[in-house]
Design a protein around this motif. Structure first.
Motif, PDB file in Angstrom:
ATOM      1  N   HIS A  19      22.087   8.412 -25.661  1.00 15.13           N
ATOM      2  CA  HIS A  19      22.541   9.728 -26.105  1.00 15.13           C
ATOM      3  C   HIS A  19      23.778   9.616 -27.000  1.00 15.13           C
ATOM      4  O   HIS A  19      23.895  10.299 -28.014  1.00 15.13           O
ATOM      5  CB  HIS A  19      22.836  10.561 -24.858  1.00 15.13           C
ATOM      6  N   GLU A  20      24.698   8.746 -26.617  1.00 11.86           N
ATOM      7  CA  GLU A  20      25.954   8.617 -27.371  1.00 11.86           C
ATOM      8  C   GLU A  20      25.710   8.141 -28.801  1.00 11.86           C
ATOM      9  O   GLU A  20      26.445   8.505 -29.711  1.00 11.86           O
ATOM     10  CB  GLU A  20      26.898   7.658 -26.651  1.00 11.86           C
ATOM     11  N   LYS A  21      24.688   7.296 -28.976  1.00 13.63           N
ATOM     12  CA  LYS A  21      24.384   6.825 -30.335  1.00 13.63           C
ATOM     13  C   LYS A  21      23.902   7.987 -31.203  1.00 13.63           C
ATOM     14  O   LYS A  21      24.216   8.063 -32.382  1.00 13.63           O
ATOM     15  CB  LYS A  21      23.345   5.704 -30.295  1.00 13.63           C
TER      16      LYS A  21
ATOM     17  N   GLU B 225      24.857  11.064 -30.689  1.00 10.95           N
ATOM     18  CA  GLU B 225      26.052  11.884 -30.937  1.00 10.95           C
ATOM     19  C   GLU B 225      26.907  11.289 -32.050  1.00 10.95           C
ATOM     20  O   GLU B 225      27.490  12.021 -32.841  1.00 10.95           O
ATOM     21  CB  GLU B 225      26.872  12.010 -29.648  1.00 10.95           C
ATOM     22  N   LEU B 226      26.954   9.971 -32.096  1.00 16.60           N
ATOM     23  CA  LEU B 226      27.707   9.319 -33.172  1.00 16.60           C
ATOM     24  C   LEU B 226      27.116   9.712 -34.528  1.00 16.60           C
ATOM     25  O   LEU B 226      27.843  10.105 -35.449  1.00 16.60           O
ATOM     26  CB  LEU B 226      27.663   7.793 -33.001  1.00 16.60           C
ATOM     27  N   MET B 227      25.776   9.628 -34.627  1.00 12.62           N
ATOM     28  CA  MET B 227      25.117   9.987 -35.881  1.00 12.62           C
ATOM     29  C   MET B 227      25.341  11.470 -36.196  1.00 12.62           C
ATOM     30  O   MET B 227      25.561  11.842 -37.342  1.00 12.62           O
ATOM     31  CB  MET B 227      23.609   9.695 -35.804  1.00 12.62           C
ATOM     32  N   HIS B 228      25.285  12.296 -35.153  1.00 12.35           N
ATOM     33  CA  HIS B 228      25.507  13.730 -35.326  1.00 12.35           C
ATOM     34  C   HIS B 228      26.919  13.981 -35.865  1.00 12.35           C
ATOM     35  O   HIS B 228      27.119  14.762 -36.794  1.00 12.35           O
ATOM     36  CB  HIS B 228      25.312  14.426 -33.973  1.00 12.35           C
ATOM     37  N   SER B 229      27.894  13.295 -35.272  1.00 16.07           N
ATOM     38  CA  SER B 229      29.285  13.512 -35.691  1.00 16.07           C
ATOM     39  C   SER B 229      29.496  13.044 -37.126  1.00 16.07           C
ATOM     40  O   SER B 229      30.411  13.501 -37.799  1.00 16.07           O
ATOM     41  CB  SER B 229      30.243  12.787 -34.747  1.00 16.07           C
ATOM     42  N   LEU B 230      28.659  12.125 -37.581  1.00 15.56           N
ATOM     43  CA  LEU B 230      28.781  11.656 -38.966  1.00 15.56           C
ATOM     44  C   LEU B 230      27.891  12.468 -39.902  1.00 15.56           C
ATOM     45  O   LEU B 230      27.714  12.105 -41.064  1.00 15.56           O
ATOM     46  CB  LEU B 230      28.404  10.172 -39.051  1.00 15.56           C
ATOM     47  N   ALA B 231      27.336  13.551 -39.386  1.00 15.79           N
ATOM     48  CA  ALA B 231      26.493  14.453 -40.165  1.00 15.79           C
ATOM     49  C   ALA B 231      25.336  13.719 -40.847  1.00 15.79           C
ATOM     50  O   ALA B 231      25.005  13.976 -41.992  1.00 15.79           O
ATOM     51  CB  ALA B 231      27.330  15.221 -41.199  1.00 15.79           C
ATOM     52  N   ALA B 232      24.734  12.778 -40.098  1.00 13.81           N
ATOM     53  CA  ALA B 232      23.608  12.013 -40.656  1.00 13.81           C
ATOM     54  C   ALA B 232      22.364  12.894 -40.712  1.00 13.81           C
ATOM     55  O   ALA B 232      22.142  13.721 -39.828  1.00 13.81           O
ATOM     56  CB  ALA B 232      23.337  10.778 -39.805  1.00 13.81           C
TER      57      ALA B 232
END
Lengths: 273, 277
Positions: free
Chosen positions: A164-166, A168-175
């Motif tokens: 899940h965290e991976k 979220e990381l992509m989400h936070s980077l607006a991927a």
């Protein structure tokens, strides 16, 4: 380093013991069967007889030696299984991708995929032949059908196992969705994809051989069933048995090799242990 | 200006004197977050009426026991958690707009590294998403690894590194896109005490060099006091802000300051401001 080399040598010892054990059991069996008068002479030949037959220069069918026949038919089978395997792996991967992207598709499609897997391969062969109307094509389709299911299910499991965290990381980077698949989902599902390939590669070959035995058109299975009928060609039968086993094992190791080539981090892991 | 100069400019030493008058960067007004109860009961209130203003360049800690909503709050700022009522504005924009502008750097509790990528390529990943040219990316990665002290480990894979080193890679990756705001959600809680202290010093050094706003979530009082300009104390059931403590220990801070009377007085002050624990 020391423990590593120790581990390697103990692995070799295990392999060695296995091979010796199999040879012993085989030879005992061959000797016992040779001594029971009623059985035909060659039902279970000695290993050295099989090996000798590989190098026997005498023609069996007028133009080819036993080994030449085996090899040329192995080529036919391998080509069909190989093409089918590639198509099946491609379809399996794309199916996993689509099922992961669209939940309703997964829910509708999954039961059908399972049903296709439930149909015995021998029952499916005549149907596929009737549809494709071509021996070669039908074998390719059979190999593909057997391949796509393990590849699809394993790859799908790989997509779903991404932490899940991976995400979220992509989400936070607006991927974008495309970037998430390209940079995260697909690379991270590769070990699962290769597990699927390792399961299905030997299966595709076995299925190809099995279907050969039913219908003509050359190939290892075809030779297998023909050679069993005559005492003179019994060595062809045994050569095929051994070669098929080797090809099956080889296909598994080929997949492992490719996996290590595409995933260098796995090599680093191995080297460290 | 070449790309390398741009990066160098980023590392000018912080001038502490301006900091106090710095403008408000993040404004949290009356924010409440409720989670629906799965069994159909009353919704659970994770955060209730939180008001907070965070200044540009400030190091602020959200401190509290589990269940106090500190992670919910940082996730709300990061646009990873929708809020039920209230408003969060970052530089006058919504958290979502700031996220889409890629202005957030996030460090999670676990390093969240891609195990199929080398250290260098992990740090590089956010820049690839930004479509930065390869030459600039390479230069920036080198700079970042230098900053976190992992120059020799660029070509290693994550599993070959210790936990502390992995977390450093996570920090380098978060800083690589030059975010305006660094959000850190209990980044050091899984590390041993020695590694943690080393990373505290490193983090303060990085903060001084990069002049970012840092929001740091922790449940460790000493950690919060040592690192922060201000400690926001949150109390549970329902999660709320029970105090905001100014930490006026001079900077740059060193580990010896942890033994000072001043430091320990602040630790007790923070400890005493918890309610209902």
């Amino acid at each position: 380093m020391n423990t590593e080399s120790k581990k390697k040598s103990s692995n070799r010892l295990v392999t060695f013991t296995w091979i010796i054990g199999i040879i012993l059991i085989w030879e005992i069996g061959a000797t016992i069967i040779a001594n029971t008068k009623r059985s035909p002479e060659n039902v279970l030949p000695h290993l050295w007889q099989i090996i000798q037959s590989v190098f026997n220069p005498n023609f069996v069918n007028g133009t080819q030696t036993a080994f030449q026949i085996v090899i040329s038919n192995a080529g036919i089978t391998l080509l069909r299984a190989g093409i089918g395997f590639l198509i099946g792996a491609g379809i399996g991967f794309i199916l996993a991708l689509i099922m992961n992207m669209f939940n309703p598709v997964e829910k509708t499609l999954y039961p059908y995929l399972m049903i296709i897997q439930m149909i015995p391969i021998l029952g499916m062969a005549p149907i596929v032949l009737a549809v494709t109307k071509d021996i070669n094509k039908s074998r390719i389709v059979i190999a593909a059908i057997l391949t796509f299911y393990p590849v699809a299910t394993n790859t799908l499991a790989g997509f779903k196992s991404v932490e899940h965290e991976k995400h979220e990381l992509m989400h936070s980077l607006a991927a974008s969705q495309f970037e998430i698949y390209r940079k995260l989902m697909i690379p991270s599902s590769m070990p699962y994809f290769f597990t699927g390939l390792k399961i299905s590669a030997p299966m595709a070959i076995t299925a190809s051989i099995l279907v050969d035995t039913l219908q003509g058109g050359g190939g290892l299975g075809c030779m297998l069933s023909q050679s069993l009928k005559h005492a003179t060609t019994i060595y062809i039968f045994w050569q095929i048995v051994f070669l098929s086993a080797l090809i099956g094992i080889g296909s598994f190791y080929l997949m492992s090799l490719i996996e290590r080539l595409v995933s260098p981090y796995k090599r680093a892991k191995k080297a460290k242990r | 200006m070449t790309s390398l100069e741009k990066i160098d400019n980023e590392f000018q030493e912080r001038d502490y004197s301006i900091q106090q008058e710095a403008e408000i960067e993040i404004k949290i007004e009356n924010v409440s977050v409720q989670f629906p109860d799965n069994n159909g009961g009353e919704p659970v209130t994770a955060l209730q009426n939180v008001n907070l203003e965070i200044r540009q360049g400030e190091f602020i800690s959200l401190l509290g026991p589990s269940g106090c909503g500190k992670t919910t709050l940082i996730r709300a700022i990061a646009d990873l958690q929708p809020i039920t009522t209230g408003k969060i504005s970052v530089r006058g924009l919504s958290p979502k707009e700031i996220r889409l502008q890629k202005k957030y750097g996030i460090v999670f509790q676990s390093p969240v590294l891609y195990d199929w990528r080398t250290v260098r390529r992990n740090v590089c990943m956010p820049m690839e998403l930004m479509g930065m040219p390869k030459k600039d990316r390479t230069a920036r990665v080198t700079k970042m690894l230098e900053l976190v002290g992992l120059m020799e480990f660029g070509n290693h894979y994550p599993h070959e590194l210790s936990g502390g080193m992995q977390q450093r890679v996570g920090i380098a990756r978060a800083l690589a896109i030059r975010p305006e705001i660094l959000l850190m959600d209990e980044p050091f809680s899984a590390l041993d005490e020695f590694t943690k202290e080393k990373l505290h010093e490193d983090l303060l050094r990085i903060w001084r060099k990069t002049n970012k706003t840092i929001i740091f979530v922790t449940h460790n009082i000493q950690e919060a006091v040592f690192l922060s300009d201000r400690v926001v104390v949150l109390s549970p059931h329902p999660g709320r802000v029970s105090a905001v403590v100014d930490i006026d220990i001079p900077r740059p801070r060193t580990l010896e300051m942890k033994e000072s009377v001043e430091f320990n007085a602040l630790v007790s002050k923070v400890r005493n401001s918890f309610e209902g624990v």
